[in-house]
Design a protein around this motif. Structure first.
Motif, PDB file in Angstrom:
ATOM      1  N   GLY A  18       0.819  -1.211   0.000  1.00 48.83           N
ATOM      2  CA  GLY A  18       0.000   0.000   0.000  1.00 48.83           C
ATOM      3  C   GLY A  18       0.850   1.258   0.000  1.00 48.83           C
ATOM      4  O   GLY A  18       0.540   2.232  -0.697  1.00 48.83           O
ATOM      5  N   SER A  74      -3.092   9.729  -3.176  1.00 46.43           N
ATOM      6  CA  SER A  74      -2.144   8.608  -3.201  1.00 46.43           C
ATOM      7  C   SER A  74      -1.050   8.784  -2.155  1.00 46.43           C
ATOM      8  O   SER A  74      -0.713   7.859  -1.413  1.00 46.43           O
ATOM      9  CB  SER A  74      -1.511   8.481  -4.592  1.00 46.43           C
ATOM     10  OG  SER A  74      -2.471   8.163  -5.561  1.00 46.43           O
ATOM     11  N   LEU A  86      -0.162   4.877   5.781  1.00 51.00           N
ATOM     12  CA  LEU A  86       0.207   3.475   5.971  1.00 51.00           C
ATOM     13  C   LEU A  86       1.653   3.357   6.449  1.00 51.00           C
ATOM     14  O   LEU A  86       1.968   2.518   7.295  1.00 51.00           O
ATOM     15  CB  LEU A  86       0.014   2.702   4.664  1.00 51.00           C
ATOM     16  CG  LEU A  86      -1.426   2.509   4.195  1.00 51.00           C
ATOM     17  CD1 LEU A  86      -1.454   1.826   2.833  1.00 51.00           C
ATOM     18  CD2 LEU A  86      -2.214   1.681   5.208  1.00 51.00           C
ATOM     19  N   VAL A 122      -2.402   8.331   1.428  1.00 53.69           N
ATOM     20  CA  VAL A 122      -2.548   6.914   1.777  1.00 53.69           C
ATOM     21  C   VAL A 122      -1.183   6.298   2.078  1.00 53.69           C
ATOM     22  O   VAL A 122      -1.000   5.586   3.070  1.00 53.69           O
ATOM     23  CB  VAL A 122      -3.251   6.146   0.636  1.00 53.69           C
ATOM     24  CG1 VAL A 122      -3.187   4.644   0.876  1.00 53.69           C
ATOM     25  CG2 VAL A 122      -4.700   6.590   0.521  1.00 53.69           C
TER      26      VAL A 122
END
Length: 318
Positions: free
Chosen positions: A90, A182, A189, A185
């Motif tokens: 991810g 993007s 993560l 995220v």
């Protein structure tokens, strides 16, 4: 209970780490601030194209991945746990593929000053996703600031499409919005993974994990026609500095100074990017852009001081 002498000694011992954290944080922000202008330099414009956006995005990841692999071997870093690989994928999807690819394509169409403002909400979105991953609930005030910031960016994009006064959205603004999500995220993560391993190893393993895709893709997309030397200079910067060395300085600063305090330095990044674009690329930095940038960063500043509540734990069954 600490004595005054003990407290003074503790303060003296902590001060160097605090100063080092601030210096590394400023260094990291400064290095990242050049990423958009250097990407623009590498890909060129629609009138004077240079390296292809796809090559710049995947080539920078390939170069950084090789450097990361060497660094991880030198550090004798342990392999990630079985459960970490999905999270690392991810992270890679967000900051190794998504953000570089979308920004590279967009920066062929719009100037770096314009892109810097569109991406100014990145810290806000990263904080929101990080809080949700941690099981926290941002307050209503936080979400109100997020909506206001998004409205300001949308208004700027409408009034300033493709770097000039307009009343329509440029399709590249959609790519920049996708790039922002993007990266948010990937950062969120990555922040989750740093609870169990040094932060530098997180981006390192994400880059190494991506090598089976980035190396052959970069080789296939390599330029066949000559380009300006300055374009290769921009590519070298985003590959070595933006994709690797900048992360090492930034993550080290977060570890020494704490995310809450050091992350505030990100507020400087859009302004530094705009100044760099004006100085290096001779882009126009007009009053409209500066006004919207100041308003957006003020919203981000206020939002990051809004309370974030812990999620309620389910009541135990009797």
């Amino acid at each position: 209970m600490s004595t005054p002498a003990a407290s003074s000694e503790k303060t003296r011992l902590l001060a160097p780490s605090s100063g080092q954290a601030l210096a590394l944080g400023l260094l990291g922000v400064g290095l990242f601030a050049l990423s958009l202008p250097m990407t623009r330099l590498a890909v060129g414009s629609t009138r004077s194209p240079q390296l292809s956006p796809e090559f710049v995005a995947l080539g920078r990841a390939a170069v950084a991945g090789v450097l990361a692999g060497i660094w991880l071997l030198w550090q004798r870093a342990p392999l990630p746990g079985r459960r970490d690989w999905a999270l690392l994928a991810g992270v890679a999807g967000g900051v190794v593929f998504g953000f570089p690819l979308l920004t590279s394509i967009a920066l062929r169409e719009v100037d770096a000053v314009h892109a810097s403002l569109i991406l100014a909400l990145l810290p806000l979105f990263t904080a929101a996703l990080g809080a949700l991953l941690a099981g926290q609930r941002p307050s209503a005030g936080f979400w109100l600031c997020a909506l206001l910031g998004a409205a300001l960016v949308m208004a700027y994009a409408l009034l300033h499409g493709a770097g000039h006064i307009a009343l329509h959205l440029h399709w590249a603004d959609g790519l920049l919005a996708g790039a922002m999500l993007s990266a948010a995220v990937g950062y969120a993560l990555g922040g989750h993974l740093t609870r169990s391993r040094p932060a530098g190893q997180v981006i390192g393993w994400a880059l190494v994990l991506s090598l089976p895709l980035t190396v052959p893709a970069a080789w296939w997309l390599r330029p066949t026609a000559p380009v300006q030397l300055s374009a290769w200079g921009g590519f070298a910067y985003v590959a070595v500095v933006s994709m690797w060395l900048g992360f090492l300085a930034w993550y080290r600063a977060l570890a020494l100074g704490g995310a809450v305090r050091i992350s505030q330095l990100q507020l400087l990044q859009p302004f530094l990017s705009m100044l760099a674009a004006a100085a290096l690329l001779h882009e126009v930095l007009d009053l409209t852009t500066l006004s919207f940038a100041g308003a957006v960063l003020a919203v981000v500043f206020v939002a990051r001081r809004m309370p974030v509540h812990e999620a309620p734990h389910p009541a135990p069954r009797s």
